[in-house]
Design an enzyme around this catalytic site. Structure first.
Site, PDB file in Angstrom:
ATOM      1  N   PRO A   1       0.825  -1.217   0.000  1.00 31.41           N
ATOM      2  CG  PRO A   1      -0.589  -1.467   1.829  1.00 31.41           C
ATOM      3  CD  PRO A   1       0.658  -2.007   1.209  1.00 31.41           C
ATOM      4  CD  GLU A   2       3.507   3.414  -3.916  1.00 32.58           C
ATOM      5  OE1 GLU A   2       3.663   4.646  -4.028  1.00 32.58           O
ATOM      6  OE2 GLU A   2       3.959   2.598  -4.718  1.00 32.58           O
TER       7      GLU A   2
END
Ligand code: ZN
Length: 281
Positions: free
Chosen positions: A2-3
């Site tokens: 996840p960013e």
């Protein structure tokens, strides 16, 4: 992995479901999920019982939940972590690590993490901003992000532009995927030296970073990884609009040249050999 857009999507979902609710129990089903909470699971459960969640905040890829005690729950999703809201009678997920029940008897908050690189901890007195994450720079979507200071700092460093974008003490929330996309839009190769970029070039790059993060948030994030899903268990769809990342040998959407893949900081970088020439040197 996840960013920022994925974590922001989770934050928005949680804000809707858990803000203002009072925790009844905090049950740790796997000790690794709270390994950063050094006093252990009994302490974790004791300090969270009967505490009300005031808000859901984010710094870079970290979430924190300020509590009415002045403490905060810090959450990091790692590679595969999910924070899900689930009806109290929903069956346990296979990789359920921590379960929060609420005094209202409504939906539970569940931390599910297959690879357990993510985790939760309690930051004592961390409601305002936990010490544990205070070294992380603001992200460019943050209204208090200081654009002029960022431009000056990046130009004052002798480093490569992609390395600077990934440096969480300079700018947070930009991971490998969105760095490649912003560099493609800005027509810059990731190894360009930052001290040779003009002020307008840095501002243009920052504008592209903001656009991409904003578009990805609207799309609910990118999900190359089936393990990443938002708070309701749905995947994002930003991956359909990528121009560089993951497109090795496919034609550049601007000039048609085949996108190249190179190793950079132990990860794959994708760029157009024609639009983004390597710096000479
Ligand atoms: Zn091109």
């Amino acid at each position: 992995m996840p960013e920022l857009p994925e974590v922001e999507t989770v934050r928005m979902g949680l804000a809707k479901w858990v803000t203002g609710r009072t925790i009844d129990t905090a049950e740790v089903l796997h000790p690794r999920a709270i390994r950063r909470h050094l006093p252990g699971d009994a302490h974790f459960a004791a300090v969270l019982a009967d505490r009300t969640i005031l808000d859901i905040s984010r710094r870079g890829k970290y979430l924190w939940l300020p509590l009415d005690s002045g403490d905060a729950i810090i959450g990091h999703l790692g590679m595969s972590g999910q924070l899900l809201t689930q009806p109290a009678d929903a069956p346990d997920e296979k990789h359920l690590r921590v379960r929060f029940t609420f005094t209202d008897g409504g939906p539970q908050l569940r931390f599910v993490d297959q690879r357990t690189f993510g985790g939760l901890s309690v930051s004592e007195g961390g409601a305002e901003l936990p010490d544990e994450i205070s070294h992380i720079a603001r992200d460019p979507m943050d209204p208090l992000f200081d654009e002029e200071a960022f431009v000056a700092r990046i130009r004052g460093r002798h480093t490569e532009v992609k390395r600077a974008l990934l440096d969480q003490t300079l700018i947070s929330g930009v991971g490998n995927i969105y760095a490649d996309e912003a560099l493609w839009r800005a027509k810059l190769h990731g190894t360009r030296p930052t001290d040779q970029l003009t002020r307008p070039a840095v501002k243009r790059l920052l504008g592209h970073v903001r656009d991409i993060l904003g578009e990805a948030i609207v799309a609910g994030g990118t999900s190359f990884d089936e393990l990443y899903v938002n708070v309701n268990g749905e995947s994002g769809y930003f991956d359909r609009s990528l121009n560089a990342y993951g497109r090795e040998s496919e034609p550049c959407h601007r000039c048609g040249a085949p996108i190249r893949r190179e190793q950079f900081m132990n990860r794959s970088s994708f760029s157009c050999p024609r639009c983004q020439p390597r710096p000479r040197g």
